[in-house]
Write an enzyme that holds these catalytic residues in place. Structure first.
Site, PDB file in Angstrom:
ATOM      1  N   LYS A 267       0.823  -1.258  -0.074  1.00 47.75           N
ATOM      2  CA  LYS A 267       0.100  -0.046  -0.190  1.00 47.75           C
ATOM      3  C   LYS A 267       1.016   1.287  -0.013  1.00 47.75           C
ATOM      4  O   LYS A 267       0.447   2.195  -0.612  1.00 47.75           O
ATOM      5  CB  LYS A 267      -0.717   0.032   1.274  1.00 47.75           C
ATOM      6  CG  LYS A 267      -1.800   1.191   1.122  1.00 47.75           C
ATOM      7  CD  LYS A 267      -2.107   1.313   2.845  1.00 47.75           C
ATOM      8  CE  LYS A 267      -1.195   2.283   3.568  1.00 47.75           C
ATOM      9  NZ  LYS A 267      -1.668   2.614   4.992  1.00 47.75           N
ATOM     10  N   CYS A 353     -26.546  -0.749  -2.089  1.00 47.93           N
ATOM     11  CA  CYS A 353     -25.672  -1.135  -1.383  1.00 47.93           C
ATOM     12  C   CYS A 353     -26.008  -2.498  -0.617  1.00 47.93           C
ATOM     13  O   CYS A 353     -27.056  -2.541  -0.014  1.00 47.93           O
ATOM     14  CB  CYS A 353     -24.712  -0.432  -0.108  1.00 47.93           C
ATOM     15  SG  CYS A 353     -23.670  -1.077   0.715  1.00 47.93           S
TER      16      CYS A 353
END
Length: 419
Positions: A267, A353
């Site tokens: 990351k 969602c």
């Protein structure tokens, strides 16, 4: 005049000649009639004369090809050895009527036929067939709603992220080093704490040389209270020494080189490439991106860690969105899609969602702690108000119930009443 015995022999010879010769096979009817007419004691001269005259009258027979004669010879041998007489004549008739122009191998019926193996030629000009590209449903609509909710740019990551922690007036290699340091400190730490630590480091002098010259105790006080600050002090010292020795005082310009540094993961490497070098090498996935991607159903299957989420997102998400998706989802996770008790009622994606209006699971006490119930206990522990109410109920029932009377007392009561 020949004797009868000689005539019989001549007839047998003529009959055998008729059976074997292809010419007489075609003209069997004529010979048979002549033989029937001359049956008995027919002289050999008359038979020979009649055959000669009949040959003159009939049209001459065309010569049979060589292959037909070979086939007839083979059929005659089979006929004389194993096949019956009628079958042999039929084979001869087929051979003469339909001569073969090409000899083909004949296999017995008992032999199993070979299976053919089909092979295809590879066409170099034809491109291979592409597999169907998977993408989550309504992801563009959901991304548009997230952009609308993030239009204010007032999340902590917008004001205190790695893009805001370096000194814009410092040299280029120093700015890149400060970006890497801020990313290393941001692990398991809120942006507010990271920004405060970077402010103290910049006031002290956040350069490669100053980090190496500062002792561990002083460096720990500067970055405190970031998460795992003792380990990060060691990582900062080791990384600085490695950058000075192997990379000339600058950070690597590739993901492979960045992940070699102590305390730098995938990351941080992808974010450093994007912020420091302005190159998009991958998606920077932290806990916010990992959580929201799983909640929105943007993955083919649920993932267990951010690295799996990164690989799954890069399979379908267009590359021009890789740089934007990190700060979008991080700010969205800091303001709306919280780790615990997300604000689904104010989210624009609440109707699309799959995880909307599902409260996060409460943290259960660990086994063996004072707050955890015993595994053998099957009763429910009552609270103090419930215990007081139950106690009052039992006392009232006792007062209302009649007290039992002993037998001796009953006798005394009866004697009093009678007297």
């Amino acid at each position: 005049m020949l004797p009868v015995r000689c005539c019989t022999r001549v007839c047998y010879v003529v009959q055998g000649f008729i059976m074997t010769s292809p010419y007489f096979v075609q003209n069997r009817s004529v010979i048979t009639r002549s033989a029937s007419q001359t049956a008995g004691c027919t002289p050999a001269a008359s038979v020979r004369a009649k055959l000669t005259n009949r040959r003159r009258n009939e049209n001459p027979v065309s010569p049979v090809p060589v292959k037909v004669e070979v086939e007839e010879k083979r059929v005659s041998e089979l006929t004389s050895s194993s096949l019956p007489l009628s079958a042999g004549h039929e084979l001869l008739h087929q051979a003469t009527v339909q001569p073969k122009t090409e000899s083909l191998p004949q296999y017995p019926h008992s032999r199993r036929r070979r299976q053919l193996k089909v092979e295809y030629e590879k066409d170099e000009g034809v491109s291979p067939m592409k597999t169907e590209h998977w993408e989550p449903p309504d992801w563009r609509k959901q991304l548009g709603f997230i952009r609308e909710m993030r239009s204010g740019r007032d999340a902590p990551v917008d004001n205190m992220g790695a893009e805001k922690c370096y000194d814009p007036e410092a040299p280029a290699h120093v700015r890149r080093f400060q970006v890497l340091v801020s990313l290393m400190l941001s692990s398991q730490t809120k942006d507010q704490v990271t920004a405060a630590a970077m402010q103290k480091l910049r006031a002290h002098g956040c350069t490669l040389e100053n980090i190496l010259a500062t002792d561990d105790e002083k460096l720990g006080k500067l970055i405190y209270p970031v998460g795992f600050w003792r380990n990060k002090v060691k990582y900062l010292k080791l990384t600085s020494a490695m950058l000075q020795k192997e990379f000339g005082g600058d950070i690597p310009n590739s993901v492979e080189g960045l992940v070699r540094l102590p305390g730098v993961g995938p990351k941080m490497a992808h974010l450093a490439m994007d912020i420091a070098w302005d190159q998009v090498s991958g998606i920077g996935v932290d806990t916010h991106v990992h959580r929201i991607s799983n909640r929105l159903g943007w993955l083919t299957k649920p993932t267990k860690n951010p690295e799996e989420t990164r690989k799954a997102l890069e399979e379908w998400l267009p590359r021009d969105l890789w740089s934007e998706i990190n700060w979008l989802l991080v700010g969205f996770g800091q303001q709306v899609c919280l780790p615990i008790n997300p604000l689904c009622s104010v989210c624009l994606n609440q109707h699309s969602c799959p995880s909307a209006h599902k409260s996060s699971p409460e943290k259960r006490p660990k086994a063996g702690s004072p707050h955890s119930p015993s595994p053998t206990s099957s009763f429910k522990i009552k609270s103090e108000p419930e215990q007081e109410a139950a106690l009052k109920y039992e006392m009232i029932n006792k007062e209302l119930q009649p007290t039992p009377v002993s037998p001796t007392r009953k006798r005394r009561l009866k004697s009093k009443v009678n007297s």
